[in-house]
Design an enzyme around this catalytic site. Structure first.
Site, short mmCIF file in Angstrom:
data_model
loop_
_atom_site.label_atom_id
_atom_site.label_comp_id
_atom_site.label_asym_id
_atom_site.label_seq_id
_atom_site.Cartn_x
_atom_site.Cartn_y
_atom_site.Cartn_z
N GLN A 160 0.85 -1.19 0.00
CA GLN A 160 0.00 0.00 0.00
C GLN A 160 0.89 1.23 0.00
OE1 GLN A 160 -2.61 0.46 3.39
NE2 GLN A 160 -3.84 1.98 2.30
N GLY A 161 0.96 1.88 -1.14
CA GLY A 161 1.80 3.07 -1.26
C GLY A 161 0.94 4.32 -1.24
N ALA A 162 1.57 5.45 -1.58
CA ALA A 162 0.82 6.69 -1.64
C ALA A 162 -0.07 6.73 -2.87
CB ALA A 162 1.79 7.88 -1.65
N LYS A 186 -2.97 -3.31 -9.66
CA LYS A 186 -2.73 -2.04 -8.95
C LYS A 186 -3.98 -1.19 -9.06
CE LYS A 186 0.54 1.84 -9.22
NZ LYS A 186 1.86 2.16 -9.78
N ASP A 234 11.57 6.74 -10.58
CA ASP A 234 11.61 6.26 -9.19
C ASP A 234 12.42 4.97 -9.12
OD1 ASP A 234 11.10 6.13 -6.49
OD2 ASP A 234 9.14 5.23 -6.71
#
Lengths: 299, 380
Positions: free
Chosen positions: A23-25, A54, A179
């Site tokens: 669970q990312g931003a 996703k 990233d």
């Protein structure tokens, strides 16, 4: 997770199992079955499935119109980059093996993107495992320093060279990742044999875990760009992330070299993969480093 | 009881504050401490680690220019020179402290506008020489962060610092406030101020405040660029686009271009809609980069400081984001959000306790002074 988050169509009410992986931003990643006959309807606690799903859930703090627009743009951009790369990244003949997961499906309106599930471990886990093995070997040999054997170092150097080559190939395709970290790269657990048949390598030694194909993940911040500045910043982000994630490798503690010497393996392989343009990028990287941060001083 | 006087004048506000750090007692003394009156956010129980502070005086005078204009460095410097003696006198009277009890004179070393910073540095040097007190040069951004932490009791938050001159997402690590993301061109407050000028919105009390009031009447969300790059943001393209919209609105109202109507509802576009659109867009960008920084460093607290931090819509959006992540948002009101002298006094006194001094020959000011240049040796 807040109860407001329901899986989007067509997953809502599906009988497949959805295992949350991260669970990312930006969104939440699940492992599940997508358009596959190996359905996981039988109650089982095994985490399995052929797809990484996703989901960019709506952000309740953002205006709904703006939220839909951004989700749409980002899903589309990520899918386009992945499709372009799965065609172009794996060029024949030059021995550079690298890839991205294939796109299985998406909906920019519902905010989801399903990609092929990559078996294997992240490069981060691979390097941490290598470091752990050096610790065990050192204890067995009752040595005080961190210096690893030449054979062990070569395994790590080979991995770093493959990372550099894949990033170089990515840039040649006209994409910057945005990233690059060792957790956004996987080493695929199965490698195709010369016959084209996949063969499992789980039975062989741990070092083989560092030898599979490098697969790049998470193109949520990727851009189509061929600017030297963007490419250099991409490398700089990787260098910084590598230094904070694997400080002992970065500081040259295993090889007895100076700091940064190990990461030079990445950059040298990058230079080989990119040719003339890469040399300009690497010079630019010097500038970016000198700035002390990743952007120019504009006021 | 260490006492410090703080002088702030990096932009159009001149602030004078007097602060005291009561000696730490073995038993915690909040929330009875005088810094926490009824209308202020209370510190959060045992999480509270910053030293309790007592605010003896916090005065501010703002240089307000007519609608359609901004504040020029030269005029702002004149304003500060004109008011600084009066403000210091008044603050000393209000604080009821004796001169011999004052430990140091703190002033804003930077970042900010050169001429106003210069005026205030001269005032600080003069007081220091006159009263024989040591000088402490303070980084403006560190002042905001430390004051925000002291007032709200946020222990180790991700900080969103948003004002007319600065836009930064900051987190503390190894004795530095590290900048994780920032504006690549103009600050968010500058974007709002300059938009207000095009629409001739009043600068009293602040252009951002008046935009916020107008935005409450807006309903239609128009399309603006959305420029988030990782943890960085860019506002200059948004400003250019919204300025074009303002011109189109003006042309439609004077009738030369025909009315400008919303395509869906058929209602005419208003100034309120433009303000609403601008706020929704830029604040969404800020909340997004803050969320990314929180995910990156694994923090659950977020602290908003700086003049734009008073905006209630921004606080509301941040609150929703934080609660989705099971975190909490800390914000202060205009007394501490907007530039003030007390924050300079507070950060200066923290440095003073660690033995930091600014010698007279080094008591310069600088327009560029990054947040991460300061050694934060008063934190673990």
């Amino acid at each position: 997770m807040p109860a407001s988050r329901l899986l989007p169509t067509p997953f809502h009410g599906s009988e497949e199992a959805f295992h949350m992986i991260a669970q990312g931003a930006e969104g939440v990643v699940y492992r599940t079955n997508f358009l596959s006959s190996n359905s996981s309807t039988s109650p089982s606690n095994d985490i399995s499935g052929n797809a990484a799903l996703k989901i960019r859930y709506p952000k309740p703090w953002r205006h709904p119109i703006l939220d839909r627009r951004l989700t749409r743009q980002r899903i589309l951009a990520e899918a386009r980059v992945l499709v372009k790369l799965s065609r172009e990244l794996r060029a024949p003949g030059d021995g550079i093996s690298g890839a991205v997961p294939n796109v299985l499906g998406m909906s920019s309106e519902e905010g989801w993107l399903a990609t092929e599930w990559i078996e294997g471990a992240t490069v981060k886990a691979g390097i941490r495992g290598w470091e752990e093995r050096q610790r065990v070997l050192r204890e067995k040999a009752q040595r005080g320093d961190d210096v690893a054997s030449e054979a062990q170092l070569e395994v790590l150097r080979a991995l770093l060279r493959r990372i550099g080559a894949v990033v170089g190939r990515l840039h040649v395709c006209g994409i910057v990742h945005g990233d690059l970290t060792t957790s956004n790269m996987m080493v695929r657990a199965c490698k195709p044999s010369p016959m084209g048949k996949a063969e499992a390598v789980a039975s062989t030694s741990d070092d083989d875990k560092l030898e599979g194909e490098i697969v790049l993940l998470d193109f949520g911040l990727a851009q189509q760009s061929i600017a030297d500045e963007d490419r250099a910043v991409d490398l700089y982000v990787l260098e910084r992330a590598f230094g904070s994630t694997h400080p002992k490798v970065m500081e040259g503690r295993y090889s007895g070299q100076s700091a940064g010497a190990m990461f030079d393996e990445v950059l040298q392989a990058y230079a080989v993969a990119t040719g003339k343009a890469g040399k300009i990028t690497l010079r630019k990287l010097e500038d970016v480093r000198m700035r002390g941060r990743k952007k120019s001083m504009l006021g | 009881m260490p006492i410090a006087i703080g002088l702030e004048g990096s932009a159009n506000k001149l602030g004078v504050g007097i602060i005291s750090h009561p000696q730490r007692l073995s038993t915690p003394q909040f929330p009875h401490d005088s810094a926490y009156s009824e209308d202020e956010p209370k510190p959060h129980g045992s999480k509270y680690v910053s030293p309790p502070v007592e605010i003896l005086a916090n005065l501010r005078h703002t240089f307000v220019t007519p609608p359609g204009t901004g504040f020029l460095p030269k005029d702002t410097a004149i304003h500060h020179r004109r008011w600084v003696v009066r403000l210091v006198k008044q603050a000393m009277q209000q604080a009821k402290v004796k001169l011999e009890d004052v430990d140091c004179i703190c002033y804003t070393k930077g970042p900010g506008m050169g001429a106003p910073l210069g005026s205030v540095a001269i005032a600080a040097r003069t007081l220091s020489q006159l009263w024989g007190k040591p000088l402490i040069g303070v980084n403006h951004c560190v002042g905001h962060i430390e004051m925000g932490r002291a007032i709200t009791g946020a222990d180790n938050p991700v900080v969103l610092y948003v004002s007319g001159g600065n836009t930064q997402v900051i987190a503390y690590s190894a004795q530095r406030y590290r900048i994780f993301g920032e504006a690549l061109d103009i600050a968010v407050g500058n974007c709002l101020d300059r938009f207000a000028r095009v629409l001739n919105i009043s600068n009293d009390p602040a252009p951002g405040y008046n935009i916020e009031q107008l935005a409450k009447k807006g309903k239609v969300l128009l399309e603006l660029p959305y420029a988030v790059k990782g943890m960085d943001v860019s506002f200059s393209g948004i400003l250019a686009r919204v300025e074009e919209m303002a011109k189109r609105l003006e042309a439609s109202q004077t009738g030369s271009d025909g009315p400008w109507k919303d395509e869906e509802s058929g209602e005419p576009i208003t100034q309120g809609d433009l303000c609403f659109t601008l706020q929704e867009t830029v604040y969404a960008m800020l909340v997004e980069i803050t969320e990314r920084a929180m995910a990156h460093v694994g923090a659950s607290q977020v602290l908003i400081v700086g003049g734009v931090g008073c905006n209630e819509r921004l606080q509301q959006m941040m609150g929703k984001m934080a609660s989705e992540r099971n975190g909490s948002v800390y914000a202060t009101d205009e007394r501490y959000c907007i530039d003030n002298g007390i924050m300079i006094a507070h950060a200066g006194l923290l440095a003073h306790k660690m033995g930091f001094r600014t010698a007279l020959q080094e008591s310069t000011f600088t327009q560029r002074f990054r947040t991460d240049e300061v050694l934060i040796n008063w934190r673990d």
